[in-house]
Design a protein around this motif. Structure first.
Motif, PDB file in Angstrom:
ATOM      1  N   ASP A 370       0.820  -1.208   0.000  1.00  0.00           N
ATOM      2  CA  ASP A 370       0.000   0.000   0.000  1.00  0.00           C
ATOM      3  C   ASP A 370       0.857   1.262   0.000  1.00  0.00           C
ATOM      4  O   ASP A 370       0.489   2.283  -0.604  1.00  0.00           O
ATOM      5  N   LEU A 371       2.032   1.210   0.648  1.00  0.00           N
ATOM      6  CA  LEU A 371       2.947   2.346   0.616  1.00  0.00           C
ATOM      7  C   LEU A 371       3.535   2.535  -0.786  1.00  0.00           C
ATOM      8  O   LEU A 371       3.692   3.668  -1.263  1.00  0.00           O
ATOM      9  N   ALA A 372       3.854   1.420  -1.431  1.00  0.00           N
ATOM     10  CA  ALA A 372       4.384   1.495  -2.791  1.00  0.00           C
ATOM     11  C   ALA A 372       3.358   2.103  -3.738  1.00  0.00           C
ATOM     12  O   ALA A 372       3.685   2.936  -4.595  1.00  0.00           O
ATOM     13  N   ALA A 373       2.090   1.719  -3.576  1.00  0.00           N
ATOM     14  CA  ALA A 373       1.033   2.266  -4.426  1.00  0.00           C
ATOM     15  C   ALA A 373       0.888   3.773  -4.212  1.00  0.00           C
ATOM     16  O   ALA A 373       0.691   4.532  -5.167  1.00  0.00           O
ATOM     17  N   GLU A 374       0.999   4.222  -2.956  1.00  0.00           N
ATOM     18  CA  GLU A 374       0.896   5.650  -2.683  1.00  0.00           C
ATOM     19  C   GLU A 374       2.043   6.412  -3.328  1.00  0.00           C
ATOM     20  O   GLU A 374       1.849   7.524  -3.857  1.00  0.00           O
ATOM     21  N   ASP A 375       3.241   5.829  -3.316  1.00  0.00           N
ATOM     22  CA  ASP A 375       4.372   6.484  -3.969  1.00  0.00           C
ATOM     23  C   ASP A 375       4.150   6.584  -5.476  1.00  0.00           C
ATOM     24  O   ASP A 375       4.512   7.599  -6.102  1.00  0.00           O
ATOM     25  N   LEU A 376       3.558   5.578  -6.076  1.00  0.00           N
ATOM     26  CA  LEU A 376       3.243   5.652  -7.506  1.00  0.00           C
ATOM     27  C   LEU A 376       2.234   6.762  -7.779  1.00  0.00           C
ATOM     28  O   LEU A 376       2.350   7.496  -8.760  1.00  0.00           O
ATOM     29  N   ARG A 377       1.228   6.883  -6.891  1.00  0.00           N
ATOM     30  CA  ARG A 377       0.247   7.955  -7.062  1.00  0.00           C
ATOM     31  C   ARG A 377       0.913   9.332  -6.979  1.00  0.00           C
ATOM     32  O   ARG A 377       0.599  10.239  -7.750  1.00  0.00           O
ATOM     33  N   LEU A 378       1.832   9.493  -6.038  1.00  0.00           N
ATOM     34  CA  LEU A 378       2.540  10.759  -5.898  1.00  0.00           C
ATOM     35  C   LEU A 378       3.372  11.068  -7.141  1.00  0.00           C
ATOM     36  O   LEU A 378       3.453  12.221  -7.579  1.00  0.00           O
ATOM     37  N   ALA A 379       3.992  10.045  -7.714  1.00  0.00           N
ATOM     38  CA  ALA A 379       4.783  10.240  -8.931  1.00  0.00           C
ATOM     39  C   ALA A 379       3.902  10.688 -10.089  1.00  0.00           C
ATOM     40  O   ALA A 379       4.272  11.582 -10.869  1.00  0.00           O
ATOM     41  N   VAL A 380       2.720  10.090 -10.215  1.00  0.00           N
ATOM     42  CA  VAL A 380       1.782  10.457 -11.279  1.00  0.00           C
ATOM     43  C   VAL A 380       1.313  11.892 -11.108  1.00  0.00           C
ATOM     44  O   VAL A 380       1.263  12.673 -12.067  1.00  0.00           O
ATOM     45  N   ARG A 381       0.987  12.278  -9.866  1.00  0.00           N
ATOM     46  CA  ARG A 381       0.508  13.646  -9.619  1.00  0.00           C
ATOM     47  C   ARG A 381       1.571  14.678  -9.953  1.00  0.00           C
ATOM     48  O   ARG A 381       1.277  15.735 -10.512  1.00  0.00           O
ATOM     49  N   ALA A 382       2.815  14.399  -9.581  1.00  0.00           N
ATOM     50  CA  ALA A 382       3.898  15.350  -9.852  1.00  0.00           C
ATOM     51  C   ALA A 382       4.056  15.577 -11.351  1.00  0.00           C
ATOM     52  O   ALA A 382       4.227  16.718 -11.805  1.00  0.00           O
ATOM     53  N   LEU A 383       3.975  14.512 -12.158  1.00  0.00           N
ATOM     54  CA  LEU A 383       4.090  14.659 -13.605  1.00  0.00           C
ATOM     55  C   LEU A 383       2.885  15.393 -14.184  1.00  0.00           C
ATOM     56  O   LEU A 383       3.015  16.201 -15.105  1.00  0.00           O
ATOM     57  N   GLY A 384       1.699  15.132 -13.636  1.00  0.00           N
ATOM     58  CA  GLY A 384       0.494  15.780 -14.138  1.00  0.00           C
ATOM     59  C   GLY A 384       0.501  17.279 -13.927  1.00  0.00           C
ATOM     60  O   GLY A 384      -0.085  18.019 -14.723  1.00  0.00           O
TER      61      GLY A 384
END
Length: 407
Positions: A370-384
């Motif tokens: 679940d922590l790994a998934a949150e980090d992926l979400r943060l990476a997507v938001r930063a690029l967006g």
């Protein structure tokens, strides 16, 4: 050219120039005051019905003769019409962004194109304006959204039939995107040089001929020159265009030991400029001490007095000897610095890439799914944030498009 945009653009254009012309066709019209019928000018009227316009709204243009009197007269008439007001700075571009006609990188590219001084800046701005940057960032974002959808599915629907090796595929996708982003950060540094200029510092002892060389390269009197040493105490800069790129030539105090507090401050600033420069020209003259030992291009000045011994280019600011070879050497250094694919990253792009890269690094090392998934979400938001596309619905779309879950 006067541009109108918004719900009353068609009404205003017709009021001054008669019936609306066919879309996107320039038509010669008499431009009149609709109240008095007075002829204001003869010019071109163009009609762009939305959404096929720059702003995405109904838009019209009046192409007038350039006299300030003519422009002021037409503007005064337009201001009398209901529903019209002067546009705020950048408002047309903002409306284009809000209508989805441009992303944030294209907006920035347009601003850079307007301010471009060199061919290199023009090419770089057009790369962003044409969507090159957006495609790059959106490509990474789409890869990570896809990876996140697969990763979430593997976590939340582990009892369903999902493709084998899904988590390994996610890890490979993330690693590939992470590596590409690291390469882009290097390209971004090249783009910064194109945008802000290639800094060339003239380094040497007092009386090494720095100011004379700057004047010779600039072909004008930028710096004060004199036979006495220590004429320059502050940092002077001149902007030149070499081989289509902006070069910032920097003259400064001669580097030596001094007890004079004003001169010592100039020397301190000179050392800072030399350290920050992209290229240092290390100047040696027959009547001056050698320059300090540091990396740079050796240049022996005052060749008309008899060149000082040693390696490097030989030039004379007085006669012009060797100046063309020096210009070529500087241009070669600029080209070597900016060589590679276009990289027009701005400071906020670099911050977003850094945030996204840090999140991807945490994803690879996360102890829990679940922590790994949150980090992926943060990476997507930063690029967006770079293009202005931040939409959580993308994740849901990807999940339901890819998997038949819960049927």
């Amino acid at each position: 050219m006067l541009r109108l945009s918004g719900p009353v653009a068609g009404y205003a254009l017709a009021a001054l120039a008669g019936p609306l012309p066919a879309p996107r066709r320039a038509v010669l019209r008499a431009i009149r005051d609709p109240e008095s019928g007075e002829l204001l000018d003869r010019g071109l009227a163009v009609w762009f019905p939305g959404p096929a316009s720059f702003t995405g709204e109904d838009a019209g243009e009046l192409h007038l003769h350039g006299s300030p009197v003519v422009v002021d007269a037409v503007q005064a008439v337009l201001m009398r019409l209901d529903g019209l007001r002067p546009a705020e700075p950048g408002e047309f571009t903002r409306r284009a962004f809000e209508a989805g006609r441009m992303d944030l990188t294209a907006v920035e590219g347009l601003a850079e194109l307007i301010d471009a001084e060199t061919e290199g800046q023009r090419r770089q701005a057009l790369h962003a304006l044409g969507g090159g940057l957006a495609r790059q960032f959106d490509g990474w974002r789409e890869q990570l959204v896809q990876a996140l959808a697969h990763f979430e599915a593997a976590i939340d629907f582990s009892d369903e039939e999902l493709p084998e090796g899904l988590e390994a595929e996610v890890s490979q996708t993330v690693a590939a995107a992470h590596a590409e982003m690291a390469v882009a950060m290097v390209a971004g540094a090249r783009g910064e040089v194109v945008r802000d200029g290639f800094r060339v510092a003239l380094v040497g002892a007092p009386n090494a001929g720095k100011s004379s060389l700057m004047n010779a390269l600039a072909a004008r009197e930028v710096a004060i020159t004199a036979s006495a040493a220590g004429t320059t105490r502050d940092v002077l800069e001149v902007r030149l265009v070499m081989d289509g790129y902006l070069v910032r030539l920097i003259d400064m105090a001669g580097l030596h030991e001094s007890e004079d507090p004003v001169e010592r401050e100039g020397i301190r600033r000179a050392c800072e400029e030399a350290a920050a420069a992209d290229l240092r020209l290390l100047l040696t003259a027959p009547d001056a001490p050698p320059p300090p030992k540091m990396a740079g291009l050796a240049v022996r000045t005052k060749a008309d007095l008899g060149a000082a011994p040693g390696p490097g280019l030989v030039v004379s600011a007085r006669t012009g000897a060797g100046l063309e070879a020096l210009r070529t050497a500087i241009a070669d250094a600029v080209r070597a610095r900016v060589a590679g694919p276009p990289g027009a990253l701005r400071a906020r792009h670099v911050r977003a890439l850094s945030e996204s890269s840090a999140a991807l690094a945490r994803f690879a090392a996360a102890p829990q799914a679940d922590l790994a998934a949150e980090d992926l979400r943060l990476a997507v938001r930063a690029l967006g944030r770079v293009t202005g596309r931040v939409d959580v619905e993308d994740l849901l779309d990807a999940i339901f498009r890819e998997f038949c879950i819960g049927k």
